[in-house]
Design a protein around this motif. Structure first.
Motif, PDB file in Angstrom:
ATOM      1  N   ALA A   1       0.845  -1.206   0.000  1.00 40.39           N
ATOM      2  CA  ALA A   1       0.000   0.000   0.000  1.00 40.39           C
ATOM      3  C   ALA A   1       0.876   1.250   0.000  1.00 40.39           C
ATOM      4  N   TRP A   2       1.940   1.245   0.816  1.00 43.15           N
ATOM      5  CA  TRP A   2       2.820   2.426   0.855  1.00 43.15           C
ATOM      6  C   TRP A   2       3.610   2.573  -0.439  1.00 43.15           C
ATOM      7  N   ARG A   3       3.989   1.449  -1.018  1.00 43.58           N
ATOM      8  CA  ARG A   3       4.666   1.521  -2.325  1.00 43.58           C
ATOM      9  C   ARG A   3       3.749   2.212  -3.337  1.00 43.58           C
ATOM     10  N   ASP A   4       2.480   1.809  -3.328  1.00 44.29           N
ATOM     11  CA  ASP A   4       1.526   2.377  -4.289  1.00 44.29           C
ATOM     12  C   ASP A   4       1.212   3.844  -3.970  1.00 44.29           C
ATOM     13  N   LEU A   5       1.124   4.157  -2.675  1.00 44.75           N
ATOM     14  CA  LEU A   5       0.860   5.545  -2.285  1.00 44.75           C
ATOM     15  C   LEU A   5       2.000   6.453  -2.770  1.00 44.75           C
ATOM     16  N   ALA A   6       3.223   5.984  -2.602  1.00 45.13           N
ATOM     17  CA  ALA A   6       4.375   6.779  -3.041  1.00 45.13           C
ATOM     18  C   ALA A   6       4.353   6.953  -4.564  1.00 45.13           C
TER      19      ALA A   6
ATOM     20  N   ASP B   1      -5.082   5.844 -10.211  1.00 41.92           N
ATOM     21  CA  ASP B   1      -5.346   4.428 -10.505  1.00 41.92           C
ATOM     22  C   ASP B   1      -4.363   3.501  -9.784  1.00 41.92           C
ATOM     23  N   LEU B   2      -3.208   4.030  -9.386  1.00 41.03           N
ATOM     24  CA  LEU B   2      -2.231   3.188  -8.682  1.00 41.03           C
ATOM     25  C   LEU B   2      -2.686   2.841  -7.263  1.00 41.03           C
ATOM     26  N   LEU B   3      -3.760   3.488  -6.817  1.00 41.54           N
ATOM     27  CA  LEU B   3      -4.258   3.217  -5.458  1.00 41.54           C
ATOM     28  C   LEU B   3      -5.281   2.083  -5.423  1.00 41.54           C
ATOM     29  N   ASN B   4      -5.637   1.584  -6.608  1.00 37.51           N
ATOM     30  CA  ASN B   4      -6.752   0.634  -6.680  1.00 37.51           C
ATOM     31  C   ASN B   4      -6.488  -0.698  -5.979  1.00 37.51           C
ATOM     32  N   ASP B   5      -5.231  -1.114  -5.916  1.00 38.74           N
ATOM     33  CA  ASP B   5      -4.953  -2.483  -5.455  1.00 38.74           C
ATOM     34  C   ASP B   5      -5.005  -2.659  -3.940  1.00 38.74           C
TER      35      ASP B   5
ATOM     36  N   ASP C   1     -10.609   7.487  -0.853  1.00 30.95           N
ATOM     37  CA  ASP C   1     -11.320   8.730  -1.231  1.00 30.95           C
ATOM     38  C   ASP C   1     -10.433   9.951  -1.002  1.00 30.95           C
ATOM     39  N   LYS C   2      -9.806   9.970   0.192  1.00 31.44           N
ATOM     40  CA  LYS C   2      -8.989  11.124   0.572  1.00 31.44           C
ATOM     41  C   LYS C   2      -7.784  11.265  -0.369  1.00 31.44           C
ATOM     42  N   LEU C   3      -7.136  10.147  -0.638  1.00 34.00           N
ATOM     43  CA  LEU C   3      -5.939  10.213  -1.490  1.00 34.00           C
ATOM     44  C   LEU C   3      -6.299  10.529  -2.944  1.00 34.00           C
ATOM     45  N   VAL C   4      -7.424  10.019  -3.390  1.00 31.24           N
ATOM     46  CA  VAL C   4      -7.872  10.316  -4.763  1.00 31.24           C
ATOM     47  C   VAL C   4      -8.151  11.818  -4.904  1.00 31.24           C
TER      48      VAL C   4
ATOM     49  N   GLY D   1      -2.197  18.995   2.405  1.00 30.64           N
ATOM     50  CA  GLY D   1      -2.739  18.228   3.524  1.00 30.64           C
ATOM     51  C   GLY D   1      -2.984  16.790   3.131  1.00 30.64           C
ATOM     52  N   PRO D   2      -3.566  16.014   4.060  1.00 29.55           N
ATOM     53  CA  PRO D   2      -3.786  14.594   3.769  1.00 29.55           C
ATOM     54  C   PRO D   2      -4.780  14.348   2.625  1.00 29.55           C
ATOM     55  N   GLY D   3      -5.670  15.322   2.386  1.00 27.59           N
ATOM     56  CA  GLY D   3      -6.676  15.093   1.350  1.00 27.59           C
ATOM     57  C   GLY D   3      -6.798  16.234   0.366  1.00 27.59           C
ATOM     58  N   SER D   4      -5.833  17.135   0.347  1.00 31.33           N
ATOM     59  CA  SER D   4      -5.957  18.279  -0.565  1.00 31.33           C
ATOM     60  C   SER D   4      -4.599  18.902  -0.859  1.00 31.33           C
ATOM     61  N   VAL D   5      -4.530  19.527  -2.027  1.00 26.94           N
ATOM     62  CA  VAL D   5      -3.369  20.342  -2.396  1.00 26.94           C
ATOM     63  C   VAL D   5      -3.932  21.640  -2.983  1.00 26.94           C
ATOM     64  N   VAL D   6      -3.531  22.752  -2.401  1.00 28.23           N
ATOM     65  CA  VAL D   6      -4.018  24.054  -2.861  1.00 28.23           C
ATOM     66  C   VAL D   6      -2.822  24.843  -3.370  1.00 28.23           C
TER      67      VAL D   6
END
Lengths: 185, 285
Positions: free
Chosen positions: A71-76, A85-89, A97-100, B54-59
């Motif tokens: 997960a951290w590999r994909d987040l990076a 799309d790299l977060l899907n796995d 949601d937050k990272l997207v 932030g964790p869920g945003s970039v401004v």
């Protein structure tokens, strides 16, 4: 005629070689990307001594450790390339949601975030009796580099704690929430 | 590396600073709650680029120095660590700050299993996660009430304090079968779930038998558990006959509370019945 044929032959051979090279590259690209991504799997150490109310099975512990590292590999990779799309796995729910949302902002602003991952010390805190949820605290050692286009605007080394909720899927554990904890420098 | 020397790193973050110009750090309120708009004052003249990560945003926006940078509630909806940076031709300055979750107003509730036998001790597992309005986990202790409303029996409430945003409890089912509603409550937010309590193993099995032209027809009395709950249809009852030919076992499912089967026996025989660990009466024909 022979010359022309020979030239055409040469042209054909070089075109064929180019096409073959491109085909080989196209076929190998995902493998190469996968290999590169596999090389950058961060170190994750899991300590489940204080987990409650249910003890963790050895195989579950191994799988959680492996999938959290993926997960951290994909987040990076997703943050650096601004590709959601790299977060899907390995991400789902609020974490995804937050990272997207953040990656959508990155695409709009041109900001790129690069993580150089120096490893994760993870403590397992809660494992539901039915095995449906596991809560972890991760002490992550990261280097973060922020770029706007090609310009580095910020770089830091940080020791950051995360509260993580993972839930099992058919063949892997997913990160369902990943929240930074405030009481850490 | 030449580029690196033109940068100003953020003093508040205790970083190794490399700067060519001293630029004032951004002043951010000490305590911020997710979703609350705030402003950052700026000084001087000219324009700079303001970044908020932030964790869920970039401004990213251009700001006129001497005016306030307005940060909307939506831009800090996710709790966690934020970086505010101000960059110009003289480098970047900035600060980091934490946005804390708001009050617990949402709950995510999991109740397992969906069907539970009435005798299964502590078999009902209720787990609740509490969140603020932006789905940030609320980590300070909050009381979650699990209100249990059996169809047949008195209601009761179990209050549990969250630890790191999680409240969980184990409960035993009531003695009578039927649906049980469990409502998890935090503040004014209620999340109901329903599970089905079902009969436990069969108990006090009894059979009767009668001869027919095809052999012997065996039928059970209504099959119930030890609390008098009818076992679910499909529960298997095994009927065994021992006669001169040897032993014959037939598995019959319960239908409408009763299991029936036909045994190809014409002489004398001993017939017995069992279901799970329960053994019933024996009949000699």
């Amino acid at each position: 005629m022979t010359l022309i044929a020979a030239d055409f032959g040469k042209l054909g051979r070089s075109t064929l070689m180019s096409v073959a090279s491109m085909l080989a590259l196209a076929i190998l690209a995902p493998v190469l990307v996968a290999a590169l991504r596999a090389d950058s799997i961060p170190a994750v150490k899991l300590n489940a001594d204080q987990i409650a109310p249910r003890a963790i099975e050895e195989l579950t512990g191994r799988n959680v450790t492996r999938d959290y590292a993926y997960a951290w590999r994909d987040l990076a990779a997703a943050s650096e390339s601004a590709r959601a799309d790299l977060l899907n796995d390995y991400f789902t729910g609020f974490a995804k949601d937050k990272l997207v949302r953040r990656i959508a902002d990155q695409q709009k602003t041109g900001v790129r975030i690069r993580y150089i991952d120096h490893g994760h010390n993870v403590r397992a805190l809660f494992y539901a009796p039915d095995g449906g949820e596991m809560q972890l605290v991760d002490n992550a050692q990261l280097e973060i580099e922020i770029r706007d286009g090609s310009k580095i605007i910020y770089r830091e080394k940080v020791n950051q704690q995360y509260l993580v909720l993972m839930t099992p899927g058919a063949d892997r554990w997913f990160v369902r929430s990943l929240d930074q904890l405030a009481d850490h420098p | 590396m030449a580029k690196m020397h033109s940068l100003v790193f953020v003093p508040a973050l205790a970083l190794s600073l490399v700067s060519s110009a001293q630029v004032p750090t951004l002043q951010v309120p000490a305590r911020l709650i997710a979703g609350q708009a705030f402003t950052i004052p700026t000084h001087g003249q000219g324009e700079k680029t303001f970044y908020l990560l932030g964790p869920g945003s970039v401004v990213k926006r251009t700001v006129e120095l001497g005016t306030e940078v307005k940060v909307t509630g939506a831009e800090i909806a996710a709790a966690g660590r934020y970086l505010a940076l101000s960059c110009g031709s003289d480098g970047c300055s900035g600060t980091d700050f934490f946005v804390l979750p708001g009050d617990a107003v949402k709950i995510s509730f999991l109740l397992h299993p969906s069907r539970v036998p009435v005798t299964a001790h502590n078999a009902i597992n209720a787990t609740a996660f509490v969140f603020d309005q932006f789905h940030n986990p609320v980590l300070r202790p909050v009381t979650v009430d699990f209100r249990v409303l059996p169809k047949n029996g008195p209601a009761f409430t179990k209050s549990v304090k969250t630890v790191q945003g999680v409240a969980w409890s184990e409960m035993s089912p009531a003695a009578k079968e039927g649906p049980v509603k469990v409502i998890a409550t935090v503040g004014e937010q209620e999340e109901p779930r329903v599970i089905q309590q079902v009969a436990s193993e069969a108990c006090n099995l009894r059979i009767k038998a009668r001869r027919t032209s095809k052999g012997v027809e065996v039928e059970t009395d209504p099959v119930r558990d030890c609390h008098g709950n009818a076992v679910p249809d499909g529960t298997i009852v095994s009927v065994t006959a021992v006669d001169a030919q040897g032993r014959t076992t037939v598995d019959a499912p319960v239908k409408k509370g009763i299991a029936r089967t036909q045994l190809p026996i014409h002489g004398s025989a001993t017939i017995s019945v069992a279901s799970g660990v329960a053994i019933g009466n024996e009949i000699k024909l």
